[in-house]
Structures are given as C-alpha cells and as structure tokens.
Design a protein around this motif. Sequence first.
Motif, PDB file in Angstrom:
ATOM      1  N   ALA A  56      10.878   5.609-151.583  1.00 41.48           N
ATOM      2  CA  ALA A  56      11.443   4.801-150.333  1.00 41.48           C
ATOM      3  C   ALA A  56      12.799   5.197-149.824  1.00 41.48           C
ATOM      4  CB  ALA A  56      11.243   3.346-150.611  1.00 41.48           C
ATOM      5  N   VAL A  57      13.166   5.224-148.768  1.00 39.73           N
ATOM      6  CA  VAL A  57      14.499   5.915-148.403  1.00 39.73           C
ATOM      7  C   VAL A  57      15.175   4.508-147.390  1.00 39.73           C
ATOM      8  CG1 VAL A  57      13.756   7.909-148.117  1.00 39.73           C
ATOM      9  CG2 VAL A  57      13.683   6.567-145.941  1.00 39.73           C
ATOM     10  N   SER A  58      16.449   4.536-147.309  1.00 34.70           N
ATOM     11  CA  SER A  58      17.019   3.543-146.504  1.00 34.70           C
ATOM     12  C   SER A  58      16.595   3.364-145.240  1.00 34.70           C
ATOM     13  CB  SER A  58      18.665   3.619-146.703  1.00 34.70           C
ATOM     14  OG  SER A  58      19.042   3.722-147.767  1.00 34.70           O
ATOM     15  N   LEU A  59      16.340   2.220-144.598  1.00 35.48           N
ATOM     16  CA  LEU A  59      16.097   2.111-143.059  1.00 35.48           C
ATOM     17  C   LEU A  59      17.021   2.944-142.348  1.00 35.48           C
ATOM     18  CD1 LEU A  59      13.970   0.446-141.585  1.00 35.48           C
ATOM     19  CD2 LEU A  59      15.488  -1.170-141.002  1.00 35.48           C
ATOM     20  N   PRO A  60      16.836   3.358-141.311  1.00 26.99           N
ATOM     21  CA  PRO A  60      17.787   4.030-140.233  1.00 26.99           C
ATOM     22  C   PRO A  60      18.865   3.029-139.829  1.00 26.99           C
ATOM     23  CG  PRO A  60      15.718   4.674-139.831  1.00 26.99           C
ATOM     24  CD  PRO A  60      15.455   3.848-140.664  1.00 26.99           C
ATOM     25  N   PRO A  61      20.184   3.256-139.727  1.00 31.80           N
ATOM     26  CA  PRO A  61      21.253   2.260-139.408  1.00 31.80           C
ATOM     27  C   PRO A  61      20.948   1.896-137.922  1.00 31.80           C
ATOM     28  CG  PRO A  61      22.151   4.366-139.590  1.00 31.80           C
ATOM     29  CD  PRO A  61      20.813   4.350-140.126  1.00 31.80           C
ATOM     30  N   ARG A  62      21.297   0.745-137.635  1.00 30.66           N
ATOM     31  CA  ARG A  62      21.094   0.086-136.233  1.00 30.66           C
ATOM     32  C   ARG A  62      21.759   1.163-135.164  1.00 30.66           C
ATOM     33  NH1 ARG A  62      23.771  -5.693-135.128  1.00 30.66           N
ATOM     34  NH2 ARG A  62      25.639  -4.367-135.884  1.00 30.66           N
ATOM     35  N   HIS A  63      22.986   1.755-135.323  1.00 27.60           N
ATOM     36  CA  HIS A  63      23.479   2.478-134.276  1.00 27.60           C
ATOM     37  C   HIS A  63      22.661   3.835-133.978  1.00 27.60           C
ATOM     38  CE1 HIS A  63      24.916   5.225-137.476  1.00 27.60           C
ATOM     39  NE2 HIS A  63      25.500   4.418-137.998  1.00 27.60           N
ATOM     40  N   ASP A  64      21.560   4.162-134.948  1.00 27.21           N
ATOM     41  CA  ASP A  64      20.642   5.272-134.620  1.00 27.21           C
ATOM     42  C   ASP A  64      19.611   4.892-133.806  1.00 27.21           C
ATOM     43  OD1 ASP A  64      22.624   6.813-135.763  1.00 27.21           O
ATOM     44  OD2 ASP A  64      21.450   7.063-137.777  1.00 27.21           O
ATOM     45  N   TRP A  65      19.348   3.568-133.780  1.00 35.15           N
ATOM     46  CA  TRP A  65      17.887   3.275-133.390  1.00 35.15           C
ATOM     47  C   TRP A  65      17.599   3.759-131.837  1.00 35.15           C
ATOM     48  CZ3 TRP A  65      18.140  -2.584-134.823  1.00 35.15           C
ATOM     49  CH2 TRP A  65      17.771  -2.761-136.340  1.00 35.15           C
ATOM     50  N   LEU A  68      16.165   7.253-132.095  1.00 34.20           N
ATOM     51  CA  LEU A  68      15.241   7.828-133.082  1.00 34.20           C
ATOM     52  C   LEU A  68      14.158   8.149-132.576  1.00 34.20           C
ATOM     53  CD1 LEU A  68      15.169   4.539-135.270  1.00 34.20           C
ATOM     54  CD2 LEU A  68      16.091   7.032-136.041  1.00 34.20           C
ATOM     55  N   ASP A  69      13.316   9.421-133.476  1.00 34.40           N
ATOM     56  CA  ASP A  69      12.096   9.854-132.778  1.00 34.40           C
ATOM     57  C   ASP A  69      11.005   9.155-133.902  1.00 34.40           C
ATOM     58  OD1 ASP A  69       9.961  11.349-132.689  1.00 34.40           O
ATOM     59  OD2 ASP A  69      10.750  13.435-133.149  1.00 34.40           O
ATOM     60  N   LEU A  70      10.656   8.088-133.079  1.00 36.76           N
ATOM     61  CA  LEU A  70       9.579   7.204-133.869  1.00 36.76           C
ATOM     62  C   LEU A  70       8.477   7.819-134.467  1.00 36.76           C
ATOM     63  CD1 LEU A  70       9.945   4.264-131.441  1.00 36.76           C
ATOM     64  CD2 LEU A  70      11.480   4.508-133.623  1.00 36.76           C
ATOM     65  N   GLU A  71       8.029   8.759-133.798  1.00 39.61           N
ATOM     66  CA  GLU A  71       6.603   9.549-134.065  1.00 39.61           C
ATOM     67  C   GLU A  71       7.206  10.364-135.538  1.00 39.61           C
ATOM     68  OE1 GLU A  71       3.708  12.926-132.931  1.00 39.61           O
ATOM     69  OE2 GLU A  71       4.779  12.263-131.427  1.00 39.61           O
ATOM     70  N   ALA A  72       8.201  10.841-135.691  1.00 37.68           N
ATOM     71  CA  ALA A  72       8.704  11.421-136.833  1.00 37.68           C
ATOM     72  C   ALA A  72       8.990  10.549-138.033  1.00 37.68           C
ATOM     73  CB  ALA A  72       9.658  12.367-136.660  1.00 37.68           C
ATOM     74  N   LEU A  73       9.168   9.179-137.737  1.00 40.34           N
ATOM     75  CA  LEU A  73       9.307   8.078-138.595  1.00 40.34           C
ATOM     76  C   LEU A  73       8.443   7.576-139.095  1.00 40.34           C
ATOM     77  CD1 LEU A  73      11.970   6.915-140.109  1.00 40.34           C
ATOM     78  CD2 LEU A  73      12.364   5.371-138.335  1.00 40.34           C
ATOM     79  N   PRO A 193      13.292  -0.933-132.466  1.00 39.50           N
ATOM     80  CA  PRO A 193      12.337  -0.408-131.556  1.00 39.50           C
ATOM     81  C   PRO A 193      10.955  -0.126-132.418  1.00 39.50           C
ATOM     82  CG  PRO A 193      13.924   1.424-131.838  1.00 39.50           C
ATOM     83  CD  PRO A 193      14.351   0.137-132.704  1.00 39.50           C
ATOM     84  N   PHE A 194      10.954  -0.428-133.892  1.00 42.21           N
ATOM     85  CA  PHE A 194       9.951  -0.199-134.574  1.00 42.21           C
ATOM     86  C   PHE A 194       9.689  -1.453-135.400  1.00 42.21           C
ATOM     87  CE2 PHE A 194      13.739   1.522-136.557  1.00 42.21           C
ATOM     88  CZ  PHE A 194      13.758   0.682-137.747  1.00 42.21           C
TER      89      PHE A 194
END
Length: 255
Positions: A56-65, A68-73, A193-194
């Motif tokens: 598990a990795v850290s959730l992307p920070p809010r300022h990156d939302w 984000l490339d949601l498909e890649a995530l 957004p996810f």
Amino acid sequence: MPRERCVTMARAILWPTIAMLIVLALLLTLGTWQLFRKGEKEALIATVSARAHGAAVSLPPRHDWPQLDLEALDYQKVRLTGAFQPAERHVYTILPETRGRAAQPGWWVYVRLVLAEGGSVFVNRGFVPYAQKELSSRPASVTPIGTVNIEGLVRRPEGRGSFTNTDDPARNIFYARDPALFARSLAVDDVAPFTVEQTTPNATDLPLAGQTRVTFPNRHLEYALTWYGLAATLVAIWGVFVAGRLRGRRDDVAG
C-alpha cells in the motif's frame, strides 16, 4: 472446346468464391482481433494484480487531485487515515460471482472519510444484502467513531451505459459509483475525484469489506480459435462445393 469448358467452369464458381473470400476475411479479422484483445486483457490483469496486491502507498495529496490520471491510479492499493462521517450512500449491485453471503443482490455502502491531511474521500466499506440497506436494519453495523487507519483500492468513477438506471438521490439509491454525485447529494465539497474500496475487514459483521473484484475472465484465445476454426470449416466447405461443381460440369460436357 477445352478453353470454353474452363471458362464455363470458372463462371460457375466465381460468385460463390467471391462470397467465400469476403466471409473468410471477416472470420480471420475477428480471430486476429480476439488475439489482440487477449494481449490487452493480459496486460490489464498484470497491471491490476501489481497495483492491488503490492504494498500500500500513501493516498495522493489533495493538491494533486485535479491533475491525477485516474486510469493510471485505478486499483492502486493505498492507506488512509481519517474519520468516517455517519451518512451512508448506497449503490445497488449484483455481484458477478458467488461469494458466500454476498451471493445475492444488495448494496455497496459508501461513507465519506475526512482525511487527516485534508480533504475527504468516499470509501466503499463493503457489501450489505438488499433487505439490509438501511442502517436501522443492521444495528451491529456501526460506523467507526474517531480516527481510523485502513487500506483500500482506488477506483475511478464508474461509467454509465445506455442501460444504467437513473439514480434517485432523494431515496439514497445510486447505480454507479460517482463521488461527485455522492457529494452533491450530501451538500459537501472538497471530495476526491475517486473512491476507495476498503480491503481492511470491518470490526462488525456488516458491511462485508474486501469484495472488490480484481480478477478478470480472459477467454479471448478460446474465441480466436473459434473464429479461426469457422474459417477453416468455411474453406473446407468451399473446397467440397467447388469439387462438386467441377465434377458436375465435366459430367454434363461428357454427356
């Protein structure tokens, strides 16, 4: 005379041969396309497996939302820290495979998690049977109070097809995971957004967490062999047809 006989025989098989070649090209194209889809599906399976079963990795920070490339995530395993809010959003589902108690129509239970680092994200806490949609029907299913640490899989918003039912936010009935719509129905903002599909087991009996499907059927080789088999059968039938036509023509001339 032999030349005229050859021309007559050629004319007898010309249009059937053209029709056969057109159908043959279609069958071979379909078979080849299935092999291409097989490669795509294998790549998808490998990607999802690496994301979902890795660390598990850290959730992307809010300022990156916003960027984000949601498909890649999609399907990435993440860890989250925050506090659940009491309101549930319910998404109707029929799980595609038998999964014990979850082998029936029911609901995904989405709850907003206010993150310790800021912002919030809707978390799918798991599955509940259809008759236990409302929290009052499952008194043991208490939303955790205070700070929680969980893991889950990131999921991008679910697309809607022409057969997707119309959501009914007033009755808390949804037919696709849509964090923006969930947020509007609760009059909240600053939402990711996810969504995140919780994999950490819940302390209570319901909801049943960890029901996210991370395997996909891959029958494209079977489909490709079917199309190629039909192509081979077509050629064999055409060969028998042509042989019969030529033999009949020769008998007519001989008679």
